[in-house]
Design a protein around this motif. Sequence first.
Motif, short mmCIF file in Angstrom:
data_model
loop_
_atom_site.label_atom_id
_atom_site.label_comp_id
_atom_site.label_asym_id
_atom_site.label_seq_id
_atom_site.Cartn_x
_atom_site.Cartn_y
_atom_site.Cartn_z
N ARG A 1 0.85 -1.20 0.00
CA ARG A 1 0.00 0.00 0.00
C ARG A 1 0.88 1.25 0.00
O ARG A 1 0.57 2.23 -0.67
N ASP B 1 1.06 4.12 -2.95
CA ASP B 1 0.48 5.41 -2.59
C ASP B 1 0.78 6.42 -3.70
O ASP B 1 1.92 6.58 -4.11
N PRO B 2 -0.28 7.09 -4.22
CA PRO B 2 -0.06 7.94 -5.40
C PRO B 2 0.84 9.13 -5.14
O PRO B 2 1.63 9.52 -6.00
N ALA B 3 0.75 9.73 -3.94
CA ALA B 3 1.52 10.95 -3.70
C ALA B 3 2.90 10.63 -3.12
O ALA B 3 3.90 11.20 -3.53
N ALA C 1 -3.42 6.66 -9.73
CA ALA C 1 -3.82 6.51 -8.33
C ALA C 1 -4.20 5.05 -8.15
O ALA C 1 -5.38 4.70 -8.12
N THR D 1 -6.96 3.82 -5.60
CA THR D 1 -8.22 4.54 -5.45
C THR D 1 -8.90 4.76 -6.79
O THR D 1 -9.93 5.40 -6.85
N ASP D 2 -8.33 4.22 -7.85
CA ASP D 2 -8.97 4.27 -9.16
C ASP D 2 -9.63 2.91 -9.36
O ASP D 2 -8.95 1.88 -9.34
N SER D 3 -10.96 2.91 -9.55
CA SER D 3 -11.64 1.62 -9.55
C SER D 3 -11.22 0.73 -10.72
O SER D 3 -11.41 -0.48 -10.68
N MET E 1 -5.21 -3.39 1.86
CA MET E 1 -4.85 -2.48 0.77
C MET E 1 -5.97 -1.54 0.36
O MET E 1 -5.73 -0.37 0.09
N THR E 2 -7.20 -2.02 0.29
CA THR E 2 -8.29 -1.15 -0.18
C THR E 2 -9.54 -1.22 0.68
O THR E 2 -10.44 -0.41 0.51
N ALA E 3 -9.63 -2.19 1.56
CA ALA E 3 -10.85 -2.40 2.35
C ALA E 3 -12.08 -2.50 1.44
O ALA E 3 -13.15 -2.01 1.79
N ALA F 1 -15.55 2.40 -4.10
CA ALA F 1 -16.91 2.11 -4.57
C ALA F 1 -17.17 0.61 -4.68
O ALA F 1 -17.82 0.15 -5.61
N GLY F 2 -16.63 -0.15 -3.76
CA GLY F 2 -16.89 -1.59 -3.76
C GLY F 2 -16.22 -2.35 -4.88
O GLY F 2 -16.48 -3.52 -5.09
N ASN G 1 -7.99 3.07 5.25
CA ASN G 1 -6.57 2.72 5.17
C ASN G 1 -5.62 3.90 5.09
O ASN G 1 -4.42 3.72 5.19
N ASP H 1 -18.11 4.91 2.17
CA ASP H 1 -18.02 4.37 0.82
C ASP H 1 -18.35 5.43 -0.23
O ASP H 1 -17.62 5.62 -1.20
N GLN I 1 -15.63 8.43 -2.62
CA GLN I 1 -15.66 8.67 -4.07
C GLN I 1 -15.81 10.16 -4.38
O GLN I 1 -15.25 10.65 -5.36
N GLN J 1 -14.79 11.47 -8.03
CA GLN J 1 -15.39 10.46 -8.92
C GLN J 1 -16.91 10.46 -8.84
O GLN J 1 -17.57 9.74 -9.58
#
Lengths: 317, 439
Positions: free
Chosen positions: A147, A151-153, A170, A173-175, A257-259, A263-264, B272, B413, B417, B422
């Motif tokens: 993770r 990390d993007p930043a 990212a 965090t990018d689905s 890593m993403t939980a 957005a699922g 996280n 959740d 976003q 997003q």
Amino acid sequence: MRTLPATTPRPAPASAQGTPPRAARSWKPRQTLPAYAMLAPSLLGFAVFLIAPILVVVALSFFDWNLLSDPEFVGLENYRALAEDERALQAIGNTFYYVLLNIPAQTVLALLLALALNAKIKARNAFRVIYVLPWMAMPVALGVIWRWVFDPAYGALNRFLGLFGVDGAAWLTDSAWAMPVIASVNVWQYTGYTMLFFLAGLQAIPAQLYEAADVDGASPVHRFFSITLPLLRPAMLFVLITSVIGSFQVFDTIHVMTAGGPAGSTATLNYQIYLESFTQRNAGYASMLAVILFAIIALITLAQAALFRKRTVYDFS
Amino acid sequence: MNKTRSAALAALALALPATAACGGDDGGAVTLRYAFWDDNQRPALEAMIAAFNEDHPDIAVELEQNPWEDYWTGLDSRFAAEDAPDVFWNHVSRFPTYADNGVLLPLTDYIEEDGVDPSVYPASLYDSWRFEDDQYGLPKDWDSIALVYRVDALEAAGIDPATVGDLEWNPVDGGTYVEFLQKLTLDAAGNNALSPDFDPENVVQYGTAMSSNTGQTDWWNYAVQNGCALQTEPWGDYAIDAPECVEAIQFTADLYNRWGVAVPAESTNQPNGGVPGDYVVAGQAATALDGSWTLSFYRDGLEPGTWAVADNPSGPAGSGTVINGLSNAIYAGTEHPDEAWELVKFLGSEEAQAIATDMGSVWPGVSSLNQGFADYWAGQGIDVTGFQTAAEGTTIGYPLSMNDAAFGTAALDEFNQVWLGQKDAQAAAEAVVELANAE
């Protein structure tokens, strides 16, 4: 002069050796009782820790239970609700997506590694250990480290890409990226372990076959597809069944890593079971999802076993 | 208890790792398990327990710490397994469901028998632990949110710290608050976000860091400052799709995406991501709206004199935040209810809470000790009245609902976003309301 009596049984032909004579299967208490006695502790553990919880989960799937008070029988209500539960259906889709990302990559890479490390190269054993190391480490610790890497930043990966003027994504965090990234971490972690089984399988292939193929002038590609791959079938079956089951049950890497986000998009069925049961307190509904997951895995495992039933045997006699 | 529950419990008991067994009952020696989530407060808890043991040498107390993200799932499953800790920190968001399901021990009779005086606590704080005519906890503390900032970052940007308490924001042009955060957002060349040469791809210090599992240290503050009450009324439906709420949610998203003055949501999104203090202490953010319970984190991470606390900014409806408090509660299934009560009574006493306030741990439940907490921090060079100011104004109490779990999960959740740019704030708010009010 003696003649052999005509009734002397002939030795059984080699082809029939798989079927034991009838007498061997009859009840011999002196042998079987100690065997069962020695199996008893593990059978007990199997019953208490596996069979009983499975039965309880199946039973709970017909109940509404918030963990805090008594469960309430609701019949098939949980199963009916699944049809309208977009999140759970998305999770089922996510699970298949993850398995498809994971299994082919992991299996092909493991096979290639096994072939490379089966050859006589320098420091072969050191390489074997190095490739198995990720499997020996704790998935949660690895997840946390990955993770940070992603990390993007502040992550190492994007800093590294930045050196070449590349703007990293990212990742987590990018689905669109999150699931492939998680799958790649798992591929990295389990490829070495899978490789071990292929290595063992490769070493069980008799060298005479390759010698014979050389005599016949077979090309390396031909040798791979006619000898190596068919004879790896038992190893392949084992690897696919265990790694497919493992992939369907992925949890720890996703949790750290993403939980399940964004957005699922990385919530697999196993993760959804956790969310329903322990954050939403719908233990009955989560049990229903667990039964569904069990059914999916059972069907796929049966299908795999059927596909690999055909065996290749080269007769040396 | 019926058979299905027993069977389910048996299964769960097997599935869960065995927890430490209770001490023996021989000769009255008893071990209580006491669960909490905030590791910052461990030293204060240990000091209070040491004081408790002076009068109760036969009651040992074992601390069990689990971070917030894991605390509630762990507690729930241990309720299910009937192996919960004897005493534990309770939170108003979980309290209604727990009380309604009978996992909490009613304290009403103990309080009457021992003559505990409820008037030492603020009435609102004490009453928030009442459910259907029974009292289920004694207030441990209260908390609010204020603006924590790096003095050195402000000085470098030429901002007078005395002006920080007067900042104002609005959803249209951001107001003086956004301008303040822009001045504190710096790229690698030292340009701030107001400069035409500013490089937003290469930021080394952001104006603020926002992250919260619940909303308490991020968007709830702007919501309250914009007149949004989160619910129709306490115990009512969630109402965050109202215009004043959506505006505040959009403003929070704007701090990330329109103004670019917040540490990116890719890094801060929960569960996280980092917490605000991580970024402020590391110098990656100049300010944060943060909770009074985190003060010791800043104290331990930063040199004295390099950080301070100011009043929250004001929004269109005024300045304010969400205040909250914790209590110590007793598990209904404890084997040692009398000993557990002794501990809870002590932890709720002025004597015990004075120990915590003198260590600067948390604002106390006992009103008379507030000054002691402020004095401790004044001694550290930190003026903490910002948290007391925050408890007034447009401030509201923590949302109360049986559906907190559904709301919390849906909000995190959906809004994750929105912070990432997003999803639209209105659509997210509507989705949350639909999920949270469904049950």
